[in-house]
Design a protein around this motif. Structure first.
Motif: not given
Length: 427
Positions: A324-333
């Motif tokens: 979910v973090n990756y798909e919403t572009r929160s790469l570090s999270a």
């Protein structure tokens, strides 16, 4: 015409057979020239994705597909599929089957009401040859095959599953039994078929995996097993998400949740986690966060027992958080969640750990953390050396294609190890 040619080419690439059709080819098709036989199913799939519904050979003006039939039988078709999967000479052709992104799966309630009358005679059987002991045998073997999948990879485990389906389970499904025993056997067979499809999916044989999943749905429907039906749909959602068909992934995930209103907390967490990932893929961040919270709450209420097939635990939940973090572009999270997932993962889950380290390494590389990425790739190679897995092969190919932005002792050491592992796999 150009867009149509590109759509067919995309399906071909996904299928493992890259194509280079251009508008001139489409013009020939529209003028009445029949495409090559191997290209026709790719064209049908491209049309189906555009129209969001299956397209038949007849509608497209193609001759009927070879080997098609109108009256499928679940057990007979499963035996035929398993026999081909057991045969090394047939397996390559079988695994070349095409994944359909436009497939529509009816609701469980519609299937059960339709099937009730036609299945009743076959489900009500006299006292007979099999009892609950045979059902338990199938369930225990399914668990053992799942263990082999984790320890050695699907390349070793799937042929065993196919052989057991054909040589043992098919006979049990045709044996005389009480109605309860027969239904329980159908349910156990559905679990094993689902696992076999899962392994095919992990081995990048997506058309074959989808076919096994459909047979698992049929068996679950015949046994009135809502939970296995639901779990299989969730597996189909995961497959669609892996192939980047976000809306289809969400459709399957939502259908899975609707099919299991009385599911226990662990399965609820399992389903909500996949709904969260699929929601994020289609841009619904709010819905994804809500589903993650529901998954976490359900997992907190689950007991300590975890199913061998399709189990869901804290590591799997954190993997969904990362997605979910990756798909919403929160790469570090996303990277932090993946690291947390790996930390709590069972040491016995080598297949899952291999995949997680490869995904982590790719995201660290994307974030510019070169040394950390090299370390994660090193952990991936530790498992890849001893596992037989096409998904591992896919990650290894990705690793070999990377161009690291700078050369350092860490990068040099990784490059040397890549050569060693490539030689080992080629031997």
């Amino acid at each position: 015409m150009r867009q149509f040619a590109q759509a067919v080419n995309r399906v071909g690439t996904e299928h493992g057979t890259p194509l280079k059709y251009q508008r001139a080819s489409v013009h020939q098709w529209l003028s009445g020239h029949l495409p090559r036989e191997s290209t026709r199913p790719l064209i049908l799939e491209a049309l189906a994705r555009r129209l969001n519904r299956p397209v038949t050979y007849e509608e497209a003006g193609f001759p009927q597909a070879p080997g098609s039939h109108d009256q499928p039988n679940t057990v007979d078709d499963l035996i035929d599929l398993g026999r081909q999967d057991m045969d090394p000479s047939r397996r390559k052709l079988l695994t070349a089957g095409l994944y359909s992104a436009a497939l529509t799966v009816p609701a469980f309630a519609a299937l059960t009401s339709k099937a009730s009358a036609e299945d009743q005679d076959r489900l009500t059987r006299p006292t007979g040859r099999i009892g609950m002991g045979e059902v338990e045998t199938v369930r225990r073997m399914t668990g053992k095959i799942a263990d082999i999948l984790d320890e050695l990879g699907g390349g070793h485990a799937r042929p065993m599953a196919a052989a057991f389906l054909v040589n043992t389970v098919a006979g049990y499904l045709r044996a005389d039994a009480s109605e309860k025993v027969h239904r329980d056997m159908l349910s156990a067979a559905s679990d094993l078929t689902y696992l076999t499809g899962w392994m095919a999916m992990y081995e990048r044989s997506h058309g074959l995996g989808q076919t096994y999943f459909l047979h698992a749905l049929d068996l679950a429907r015949e046994s009135s097993d809502l939970l296995t039906y639901s779990r299989t749909l969730r597996g189909m959602s995961l497959q669609a998400s892996h192939l980047r068909h976000g809306r289809k992934a969400l459709e399957y995930a939502n259908s899975a949740a609707e099919a299991a209103p009385q599911a226990g907390p662990r399965l609820v967490a399992f389903l909500r986690g996949q709904q969260a990932h699929a929601s994020a893929m289609v841009g619904d961040r709010s819905g994804a966060i809500t589903r993650l919270k529901e998954a976490e709450t359900a997992l907190d209420r689950a007991d300590s027992r975890r199913d061998a097939v399709g189990g869901y635990d804290q590591a799997a939940f954190l993997f969904h958080v990362s997605h979910v973090n990756y798909e919403t572009r929160s790469l570090s999270a996303s990277i932090r969640s993946l690291q947390d997932s790996i930390r709590v993962m069972s040491p016995l889950e080598r297949q899952g750990r291999l995949h997680a380290h490869a995904v982590l390494a790719q995201r660290q590389y994307e974030f510019g953390h070169v040394e950390e990425s090299c370390a994660s790739w090193g952990h991936f190679l530790d498992d890849y050396e001893v596992l037989s897995t096409a998904r591992g092969d896919e990650h290894f190919d990705k690793l070999r294609s990377l161009n690291f932005p700078r050369v350092s002792p860490v990068v040099r050491n990784l490059n040397e190890r890549i050569v060693d592992v490539a030689n080992l796999k080629a031997a």
